[in-house]
Design an enzyme around this catalytic site. Structure first.
Site, PDB file in Angstrom:
ATOM      1  N   ARG A  62      45.817  -8.367  55.160  1.00 19.89           N
ATOM      2  CA  ARG A  62      47.183  -8.822  55.431  1.00 19.89           C
ATOM      3  C   ARG A  62      47.227 -10.067  56.305  1.00 19.89           C
ATOM      4  O   ARG A  62      48.203 -10.811  56.266  1.00 19.89           O
ATOM      5  CB  ARG A  62      48.023  -7.676  55.998  1.00 19.89           C
ATOM      6  CG  ARG A  62      48.325  -6.613  54.947  1.00 19.89           C
ATOM      7  CD  ARG A  62      49.147  -5.462  55.484  1.00 19.89           C
ATOM      8  NE  ARG A  62      48.536  -4.781  56.610  1.00 19.89           N
ATOM      9  CZ  ARG A  62      47.672  -3.775  56.520  1.00 19.89           C
ATOM     10  NH1 ARG A  62      47.316  -3.314  55.339  1.00 19.89           N
ATOM     11  NH2 ARG A  62      47.172  -3.217  57.590  1.00 19.89           N
ATOM     12  N   GLU A 116      41.267   2.785  64.462  1.00 23.09           N
ATOM     13  CA  GLU A 116      41.983   3.913  65.050  1.00 23.09           C
ATOM     14  C   GLU A 116      41.801   5.175  64.227  1.00 23.09           C
ATOM     15  O   GLU A 116      42.049   6.275  64.705  1.00 23.09           O
ATOM     16  CB  GLU A 116      43.476   3.585  65.260  1.00 23.09           C
ATOM     17  CG  GLU A 116      44.201   3.015  64.082  1.00 23.09           C
ATOM     18  CD  GLU A 116      44.135   1.494  63.993  1.00 23.09           C
ATOM     19  OE1 GLU A 116      45.040   0.922  63.382  1.00 23.09           O
ATOM     20  OE2 GLU A 116      43.173   0.863  64.471  1.00 23.09           O
TER      21      GLU A 116
END
Length: 173
Positions: A61, A98
């Protein structure tokens, strides 16, 4: 042109890509031409006076924002990609996400020594991806001037992993 409320155009998608993650979807922002232009113009105005040699975009992105920004600044674009996507000799690093681990690569000859670069990605969460990218960029011989994000999840304290680097974000949650 009136400023668009960028945060209002970011869609929340619960439990993506895994349960418990609240995904910030930028596709609703970039589908709005005025908002997308505002993001690129804001970043270009910020970085134009800094003598940047290249824009570094983080897969995938980050490419959405880094390519038009590089064009606007009239500098080259250097991609940081997942393994096996770059055809020439690369530096590689493994890092923690994460919700797992991943690897990134950069071409060994991506920069002239000492090149001044800004790095852009869509989102700063825990800082693992961008921290890994800065290590690769420096290994390839460039100097990171600033790290830029469209969105920052401030409650995840990603800036803590980026000590020593200026950080700029357009939207904070």
């Amino acid at each position: 042109m009136a400023n668009v409320d960028l945060a209002s155009l970011v869609r929340n998608v619960p439990d993506f890509p895994i349960p418990g993650i609240q995904f910030k979807d930028i596709t609703t922002l970039i589908s709005n031409g005025s908002a997308f232009q505002q993001v690129i113009t804001t970043l270009a105005d910020r970085y134009r006076p800094l003598g940047i040699d290249a824009v570094v975009g983080i897969e995938s992105r980050g490419f959405i924002f880094s390519a038009p920004l590089a064009l606007e600044l009239k500098v080259g674009l250097v991609p940081v990609r997942k393994p096996g996507k770059l055809p020439a000799d690369t530096y590689q690093i493994e890092y923690a996400l994460e919700y797992g681990t991943s690897k990134l690569e950069i071409h060994r000859d991506a920069f002239v020594p000492g090149a001044r670069v800004i790095v852009i990605d869509d989102l700063l969460a825990t800082g693992g991806t961008i921290s890994a990218a800065t290590q690769l960029i420096e290994q390839a011989g460039a100097r990171v001037v600033e790290l830029a994000f469209v969105i920052e999840l401030a409650f995840l304290n990603g800036r803590e992993k980026l000590e020593g680097y200026p950080v700029y974000s357009l939207i904070q949650y």
